[in-house]
Design a protein around this motif. Sequence first.
Motif, PDB file in Angstrom:
ATOM      1  N   VAL A   1     -29.181  10.138 -11.047  1.00  0.00           N
ATOM      2  CA  VAL A   1     -29.975   9.883 -12.255  1.00  0.00           C
ATOM      3  C   VAL A   1     -31.426   9.712 -11.876  1.00  0.00           C
ATOM      4  CG1 VAL A   1     -30.395   8.230 -14.112  1.00  0.00           C
ATOM      5  CG2 VAL A   1     -28.069   8.874 -13.547  1.00  0.00           C
ATOM      6  N   ASN A   2     -31.696   8.945 -10.861  1.00  0.00           N
ATOM      7  CA  ASN A   2     -33.060   8.686 -10.442  1.00  0.00           C
ATOM      8  C   ASN A   2     -33.753   9.968  -9.989  1.00  0.00           C
ATOM      9  OD1 ASN A   2     -35.309   7.183  -9.894  1.00  0.00           O
ATOM     10  ND2 ASN A   2     -34.527   6.289  -8.028  1.00  0.00           N
ATOM     11  N   MET A   3     -33.056  10.833  -9.240  1.00  0.00           N
ATOM     12  CA  MET A   3     -33.646  12.065  -8.748  1.00  0.00           C
ATOM     13  C   MET A   3     -33.940  13.034  -9.891  1.00  0.00           C
ATOM     14  SD  MET A   3     -32.456  14.893  -5.879  1.00  0.00           S
ATOM     15  CE  MET A   3     -30.943  14.074  -5.674  1.00  0.00           C
ATOM     16  N   LEU A   4     -32.996  13.228 -10.791  1.00  0.00           N
ATOM     17  CA  LEU A   4     -33.212  14.128 -11.916  1.00  0.00           C
ATOM     18  C   LEU A   4     -34.345  13.617 -12.810  1.00  0.00           C
ATOM     19  CD1 LEU A   4     -32.442  16.680 -13.386  1.00  0.00           C
ATOM     20  CD2 LEU A   4     -30.666  15.397 -14.586  1.00  0.00           C
ATOM     21  N   TYR A   5     -34.398  12.309 -13.013  1.00  0.00           N
ATOM     22  CA  TYR A   5     -35.471  11.707 -13.803  1.00  0.00           C
ATOM     23  C   TYR A   5     -36.828  12.019 -13.175  1.00  0.00           C
ATOM     24  CZ  TYR A   5     -38.170   8.111 -16.237  1.00  0.00           C
ATOM     25  OH  TYR A   5     -39.097   7.441 -16.992  1.00  0.00           O
ATOM     26  N   LYS A   6     -36.946  11.847 -11.857  1.00  0.00           N
ATOM     27  CA  LYS A   6     -38.209  12.112 -11.168  1.00  0.00           C
ATOM     28  C   LYS A   6     -38.589  13.586 -11.249  1.00  0.00           C
ATOM     29  CE  LYS A   6     -38.040   8.287  -7.945  1.00  0.00           C
ATOM     30  NZ  LYS A   6     -37.965   7.868  -6.544  1.00  0.00           N
TER      31      LYS A   6
ATOM     32  N   GLU B   1     -24.936  11.905 -31.292  1.00  0.00           N
ATOM     33  CA  GLU B   1     -24.802  13.334 -31.596  1.00  0.00           C
ATOM     34  C   GLU B   1     -25.421  14.213 -30.509  1.00  0.00           C
ATOM     35  OE1 GLU B   1     -24.251  11.072 -35.256  1.00  0.00           O
ATOM     36  OE2 GLU B   1     -25.926  11.089 -33.860  1.00  0.00           O
ATOM     37  N   LEU B   2     -26.372  13.679 -29.761  1.00  0.00           N
ATOM     38  CA  LEU B   2     -26.991  14.450 -28.680  1.00  0.00           C
ATOM     39  C   LEU B   2     -26.037  14.664 -27.506  1.00  0.00           C
ATOM     40  CD1 LEU B   2     -30.535  12.820 -28.572  1.00  0.00           C
ATOM     41  CD2 LEU B   2     -29.924  15.044 -29.510  1.00  0.00           C
ATOM     42  N   PHE B   3     -24.934  13.941 -27.486  1.00  0.00           N
ATOM     43  CA  PHE B   3     -24.009  13.988 -26.362  1.00  0.00           C
ATOM     44  C   PHE B   3     -22.749  14.786 -26.671  1.00  0.00           C
ATOM     45  CE2 PHE B   3     -26.768  10.460 -25.750  1.00  0.00           C
ATOM     46  CZ  PHE B   3     -26.970  10.384 -24.385  1.00  0.00           C
ATOM     47  N   LYS B   4     -22.698  15.504 -27.789  1.00  0.00           N
ATOM     48  CA  LYS B   4     -21.504  16.280 -28.164  1.00  0.00           C
ATOM     49  C   LYS B   4     -21.312  17.511 -27.288  1.00  0.00           C
ATOM     50  CE  LYS B   4     -21.090  14.928 -32.984  1.00  0.00           C
ATOM     51  NZ  LYS B   4     -21.151  15.369 -34.373  1.00  0.00           N
ATOM     52  N   ASN B   5     -22.381  18.211 -27.000  1.00  0.00           N
ATOM     53  CA  ASN B   5     -22.345  19.428 -26.200  1.00  0.00           C
ATOM     54  C   ASN B   5     -22.333  19.062 -24.712  1.00  0.00           C
ATOM     55  OD1 ASN B   5     -23.113  21.733 -24.722  1.00  0.00           O
ATOM     56  ND2 ASN B   5     -24.342  22.514 -26.409  1.00  0.00           N
ATOM     57  N   PHE B   6     -21.570  19.788 -23.917  1.00  0.00           N
ATOM     58  CA  PHE B   6     -21.466  19.489 -22.484  1.00  0.00           C
ATOM     59  C   PHE B   6     -22.818  19.586 -21.777  1.00  0.00           C
ATOM     60  CE2 PHE B   6     -21.078  21.123 -18.145  1.00  0.00           C
ATOM     61  CZ  PHE B   6     -20.459  20.037 -17.560  1.00  0.00           C
ATOM     62  N   LEU B   7     -23.601  20.619 -22.070  1.00  0.00           N
ATOM     63  CA  LEU B   7     -24.885  20.802 -21.392  1.00  0.00           C
ATOM     64  C   LEU B   7     -25.873  19.699 -21.739  1.00  0.00           C
ATOM     65  CD1 LEU B   7     -25.347  24.671 -21.676  1.00  0.00           C
ATOM     66  CD2 LEU B   7     -24.774  23.334 -19.650  1.00  0.00           C
ATOM     67  N   THR B   8     -26.008  19.390 -23.031  1.00  0.00           N
ATOM     68  CA  THR B   8     -26.946  18.331 -23.408  1.00  0.00           C
ATOM     69  C   THR B   8     -26.467  16.973 -22.916  1.00  0.00           C
ATOM     70  OG1 THR B   8     -25.932  18.111 -25.595  1.00  0.00           O
ATOM     71  CG2 THR B   8     -27.860  19.562 -25.410  1.00  0.00           C
ATOM     72  N   ARG B   9     -25.157  16.749 -22.951  1.00  0.00           N
ATOM     73  CA  ARG B   9     -24.611  15.478 -22.451  1.00  0.00           C
ATOM     74  C   ARG B   9     -24.905  15.335 -20.961  1.00  0.00           C
ATOM     75  NH1 ARG B   9     -19.615  15.812 -24.094  1.00  0.00           N
ATOM     76  NH2 ARG B   9     -18.862  16.913 -22.257  1.00  0.00           N
ATOM     77  N   SER B  10     -24.727  16.396 -20.198  1.00  0.00           N
ATOM     78  CA  SER B  10     -24.995  16.351 -18.760  1.00  0.00           C
ATOM     79  C   SER B  10     -26.472  16.074 -18.480  1.00  0.00           C
ATOM     80  CB  SER B  10     -24.601  17.676 -18.113  1.00  0.00           C
ATOM     81  OG  SER B  10     -23.231  17.912 -18.278  1.00  0.00           O
ATOM     82  N   PHE B  11     -27.346  16.745 -19.218  1.00  0.00           N
ATOM     83  CA  PHE B  11     -28.783  16.540 -19.007  1.00  0.00           C
ATOM     84  C   PHE B  11     -29.203  15.133 -19.393  1.00  0.00           C
ATOM     85  CE2 PHE B  11     -33.119  16.493 -20.658  1.00  0.00           C
ATOM     86  CZ  PHE B  11     -33.802  16.833 -19.502  1.00  0.00           C
ATOM     87  N   PHE B  12     -28.872  14.714 -20.615  1.00  0.00           N
ATOM     88  CA  PHE B  12     -29.319  13.401 -21.086  1.00  0.00           C
ATOM     89  C   PHE B  12     -28.727  12.270 -20.251  1.00  0.00           C
ATOM     90  CE2 PHE B  12     -30.135  15.538 -25.320  1.00  0.00           C
ATOM     91  CZ  PHE B  12     -31.496  15.511 -25.164  1.00  0.00           C
ATOM     92  N   THR B  13     -27.491  12.385 -19.833  1.00  0.00           N
ATOM     93  CA  THR B  13     -26.897  11.370 -18.975  1.00  0.00           C
ATOM     94  C   THR B  13     -27.583  11.391 -17.618  1.00  0.00           C
ATOM     95  OG1 THR B  13     -24.779  11.639 -20.106  1.00  0.00           O
ATOM     96  CG2 THR B  13     -24.738  10.537 -17.984  1.00  0.00           C
TER      97      THR B  13
ATOM     98  N   VAL C   1     -30.666  12.071 -16.878  1.00  0.00           N
ATOM     99  CA  VAL C   1     -32.011  11.489 -16.864  1.00  0.00           C
ATOM    100  C   VAL C   1     -32.036  10.052 -17.373  1.00  0.00           C
ATOM    101  CG1 VAL C   1     -33.284  13.659 -16.936  1.00  0.00           C
ATOM    102  CG2 VAL C   1     -32.632  12.559 -19.072  1.00  0.00           C
ATOM    103  N   GLY C   2     -30.860   9.484 -17.627  1.00  0.00           N
ATOM    104  CA  GLY C   2     -30.805   8.064 -17.944  1.00  0.00           C
ATOM    105  C   GLY C   2     -30.737   7.716 -19.420  1.00  0.00           C
ATOM    106  N   PHE C   3     -30.293   8.630 -20.257  1.00  0.00           N
ATOM    107  CA  PHE C   3     -30.113   8.316 -21.674  1.00  0.00           C
ATOM    108  C   PHE C   3     -28.733   7.721 -21.878  1.00  0.00           C
ATOM    109  CE2 PHE C   3     -33.804  10.716 -21.996  1.00  0.00           C
ATOM    110  CZ  PHE C   3     -34.244  10.863 -23.289  1.00  0.00           C
ATOM    111  N   HIS C   4     -28.602   6.824 -22.839  1.00  0.00           N
ATOM    112  CA  HIS C   4     -27.329   6.190 -23.152  1.00  0.00           C
ATOM    113  C   HIS C   4     -27.029   6.386 -24.640  1.00  0.00           C
ATOM    114  CE1 HIS C   4     -27.441   4.310 -19.217  1.00  0.00           C
ATOM    115  NE2 HIS C   4     -28.706   4.022 -19.472  1.00  0.00           N
ATOM    116  N   PRO C   5     -25.822   6.858 -24.987  1.00  0.00           N
ATOM    117  CA  PRO C   5     -25.512   7.119 -26.406  1.00  0.00           C
ATOM    118  C   PRO C   5     -25.284   5.831 -27.189  1.00  0.00           C
ATOM    119  CG  PRO C   5     -23.604   7.577 -25.034  1.00  0.00           C
ATOM    120  CD  PRO C   5     -24.729   7.233 -24.109  1.00  0.00           C
ATOM    121  N   VAL C   6     -25.778   5.816 -28.417  1.00  0.00           N
ATOM    122  CA  VAL C   6     -25.528   4.710 -29.345  1.00  0.00           C
ATOM    123  C   VAL C   6     -25.105   5.284 -30.684  1.00  0.00           C
ATOM    124  CG1 VAL C   6     -27.057   3.035 -28.260  1.00  0.00           C
ATOM    125  CG2 VAL C   6     -27.960   4.563 -29.985  1.00  0.00           C
TER     126      VAL C   6
END
Length: 90
Positions: free
Chosen positions: A5-10, A70-82, A84-89
């Motif tokens: 997460v830290n590396m992708l975020y950077k 809703e941003l985490f429904k798709n595998f690609l967007t879920r992988s990216f957002f997770t 870079v440190g996003f958390h679903p609510v």
Amino acid sequence: MRNTVNMLYKIVVIFLKPILYLYYKISVTNMPNPFPKSKLIISGNHTCWVDVAWLSVLIPRQIHFLAKKELFKNFLTRSFFTGVGFHPVN
């Protein structure tokens, strides 16, 4: 997982920084010690999507964002957002 997460975020921040500085004009004022080492909550005014990018670029620490589930429904967007440190609510 945390190092990934830290590396992708950077990587994303390094990629976004020149783009944002070239496209937008920004100035930060009145911040003598803006980001202490202790835990803190940052609340952006979120006038558009680019606020998230600006917070990531301007703050020297990694930020963990809350995002709608809703941003985490798709595998690609879920992988990216997770990644870079996003958390679903809900």
